[in-house]
Design a protein around this motif. Structure first.
Motif, short mmCIF file in Angstrom:
data_model
loop_
_atom_site.label_atom_id
_atom_site.label_comp_id
_atom_site.label_asym_id
_atom_site.label_seq_id
_atom_site.Cartn_x
_atom_site.Cartn_y
_atom_site.Cartn_z
N ASP A 19 0.82 -1.11 -0.07
CA ASP A 19 -0.03 -0.05 -0.01
C ASP A 19 0.80 1.18 0.10
O ASP A 19 0.49 2.44 0.38
CB ASP A 19 -0.74 0.22 1.14
N ASP A 20 2.30 1.24 -0.15
CA ASP A 20 2.99 2.17 -0.26
C ASP A 20 2.98 3.11 1.18
O ASP A 20 3.06 4.49 1.10
CB ASP A 20 2.80 3.33 -1.55
N ILE A 21 3.06 2.26 2.06
CA ILE A 21 2.89 2.90 3.46
C ILE A 21 4.46 2.80 3.99
O ILE A 21 4.91 1.63 4.07
CB ILE A 21 1.89 2.56 4.47
N ALA A 22 5.00 3.71 4.62
CA ALA A 22 6.31 3.59 5.41
C ALA A 22 6.06 2.39 6.61
O ALA A 22 5.03 2.39 7.27
CB ALA A 22 6.77 4.81 5.95
N ILE A 23 7.11 1.59 6.59
CA ILE A 23 7.21 0.51 7.47
C ILE A 23 7.88 1.17 8.68
O ILE A 23 9.01 1.11 8.98
CB ILE A 23 7.90 -0.63 6.98
N THR A 24 6.97 1.13 9.78
CA THR A 24 7.39 1.74 11.08
C THR A 24 6.86 0.83 12.18
O THR A 24 5.95 -0.05 11.95
CB THR A 24 6.77 3.16 11.47
N VAL A 25 7.25 0.86 13.35
CA VAL A 25 6.91 0.00 14.61
C VAL A 25 5.40 0.18 14.86
O VAL A 25 4.70 -0.66 15.12
CB VAL A 25 7.88 0.39 15.79
N LYS A 26 4.99 1.34 14.69
CA LYS A 26 3.73 1.80 15.13
C LYS A 26 2.49 1.28 13.96
O LYS A 26 1.57 0.49 14.23
CB LYS A 26 3.30 3.21 15.10
N LYS A 27 3.14 1.26 12.81
CA LYS A 27 2.13 0.68 11.69
C LYS A 27 2.25 -0.74 11.67
O LYS A 27 1.07 -1.38 11.48
CB LYS A 27 2.43 1.32 10.40
N LEU A 28 3.20 -1.61 11.93
CA LEU A 28 3.40 -2.86 12.13
C LEU A 28 2.32 -3.22 13.29
O LEU A 28 1.70 -4.37 13.07
CB LEU A 28 4.74 -3.35 12.22
N ASN A 29 2.53 -2.57 14.32
CA ASN A 29 1.86 -3.04 15.33
C ASN A 29 0.35 -2.92 15.09
O ASN A 29 -0.53 -3.69 15.86
CB ASN A 29 2.14 -2.25 16.62
#
Length: 114
Positions: A19-29
């Motif tokens: 989805d072209d979203i940055a892979i961050t800790v918050k988004k992964l969680n």
């Protein structure tokens, strides 16, 4: 052998990248929580830091591209374009669509068990 926590983080990272979203800790969680998957807290941090600044799409599409062939360069395949010729983009498009469909299907299997 790969752990369930690690697999869950891989799928979550692939969903974000798709989805072209940055892979961050918050988004992964967020994705892991939405899928109802509990992982050890260090996994999302590990994945986010490991993939920081990495073009995951490029990484996936070039798997094995850097491997050198043994015995010299292979000859041109029959029907291959001559040097300087371009392969039509229409042949590459179905592969991309199949890959996205495969990732989505794997995500459904992983998230819902079906």
């Amino acid at each position: 052998m790969i752990s369930t926590d690690e697999t869950a983080c891989v799928y979550a990272a692939l969903i974000l990248q798709d989805d072209d979203i940055a892979i961050t800790v918050k988004k992964l969680n967020t994705i892991l929580k939405a899928a109802g998957v509990d992982v050890e807290p260090y996994w999302p941090t590990l994945f986010a830091k490991s993939l920081e600044g990495v073009d995951v799409k490029q990484l996936i599409t070039n798997v094995g591209a850097g491997v050198a062939g043994a015995g010299g360069a292979p000859g041109a395949a029959a029907g291959a374009p001559a040097a300087g010729g371009d392969v039509p983009a229409a042949k590459e498009e179905p592969k991309k669509k199949r890959r996205k469909k495969k990732v989505r299907n794997l995500t459904r299997i992983w998230a819902f068990g079906k």
